[in-house]
Design a protein around this motif. Structure first.
Motif, PDB file in Angstrom:
ATOM      1  N   GLU A   1      40.340  48.169  47.870  1.00  0.00           N
ATOM      2  CA  GLU A   1      40.237  49.410  47.084  1.00  0.00           C
ATOM      3  C   GLU A   1      39.681  49.132  45.692  1.00  0.00           C
ATOM      4  O   GLU A   1      38.815  49.849  45.190  1.00  0.00           O
ATOM      5  N   LEU A   2      40.195  48.070  45.052  1.00  0.00           N
ATOM      6  CA  LEU A   2      39.739  47.727  43.700  1.00  0.00           C
ATOM      7  C   LEU A   2      38.277  47.296  43.696  1.00  0.00           C
ATOM      8  O   LEU A   2      37.529  47.621  42.770  1.00  0.00           O
TER       9      LEU A   2
ATOM     10  N   GLU B   1      36.000  48.366  45.745  1.00  0.00           N
ATOM     11  CA  GLU B   1      35.245  49.613  45.879  1.00  0.00           C
ATOM     12  C   GLU B   1      35.217  50.374  44.555  1.00  0.00           C
ATOM     13  O   GLU B   1      34.185  50.910  44.160  1.00  0.00           O
ATOM     14  N   GLN B   2      36.363  50.407  43.877  1.00  0.00           N
ATOM     15  CA  GLN B   2      36.410  51.062  42.567  1.00  0.00           C
ATOM     16  C   GLN B   2      35.496  50.350  41.574  1.00  0.00           C
ATOM     17  O   GLN B   2      34.798  50.986  40.782  1.00  0.00           O
TER      18      GLN B   2
ATOM     19  N   VAL C   1      32.478  51.895  39.520  1.00  0.00           N
ATOM     20  CA  VAL C   1      32.404  51.821  38.048  1.00  0.00           C
ATOM     21  C   VAL C   1      31.085  51.169  37.620  1.00  0.00           C
ATOM     22  O   VAL C   1      30.419  51.640  36.696  1.00  0.00           O
TER      23      VAL C   1
END
Length: 187
Positions: free
Chosen positions: A59-60, A62-63, A67
């Motif tokens: 998830e991070l 992908e985040q 960003v």
């Protein structure tokens, strides 16, 4: 895993262990079984945590990608806006120059202003009349047309400059001062 020396000595041996050696082996076995059970419980407890951490990591990642993409888009937009700003500033400067009051000043008044400006001593070797004649085509026409500006010029003739260059400067100023009776060149 470390076995006790008593158990380890019989491990590669083919003889039957004594009772005290069997007791030691049982203690080591029970201890090992307890340790195995604790390790299995720890693994069972940590496995969902690991899976959760791996999921969170994805998830991070992908985040982070999102960003970074947003940063790239913002950076691109900022650069485009900076280019547009430079274009707008160029237009503003051009229009401001067109609207400047000196542009409305008639040529004869401009020549009088040039005369007063040339009365102020120049700080370096460029005569003020030469500088004024390099501002724009209109100022050049007015400055060259005001022959009295060219009648008395102080030139710094540098020793390292060629004689041809000196002669060219003097000839150019003489041509501009054609209607003046006196042309005085100071060294």
């Amino acid at each position: 895993m470390n076995l006790s020396p008593q158990v380890n000595s019989h491990y590669n041996d083919n003889r039957a262990p004594f009772n005290f050696e069997l007791a030691t082996a049982r203690l080591v076995l029970n201890s090992s079984l307890e340790e195995r059970m604790l390790k299995e419980q720890a693994i069972a407890t940590m496995t969902p945590l690991l899976l959760n951490a791996e999921h969170r990591e994805r998830e991070l990642v992908e985040q982070l990608k999102a960003v970074r993409s947003e940063i790239w888009l913002l950076d691109t937009s900022i650069n485009r806006n900076k280019q547009d700003l430079r274009s707008v500033e160029t237009v503003i400067n051009s229009i401001s120059g067109l609207l400047h009051p000196i542009r409305c000043c008639p040529d004869d008044i401009l020549a009088i202003i040039f005369t007063f400006a040339c009365d102020i001593p120049a700080r370096d070797y460029d005569p003020t009349a030469v500088r004024l004649s390099h501002v724009c085509k209109r100022w050049q026409r007015v400055a060259v047309g005001a022959h009295h500006l060219w009648s008395s010029i102080i030139l710094e003739l540098k020793p390292k400059t060629s004689t041809r260059s000196h002669f060219s400067k003097v000839e150019n100023i003489h041509r501009k001062s054609k209607e003046c009776a006196n042309l005085t060149i100071y060294k």
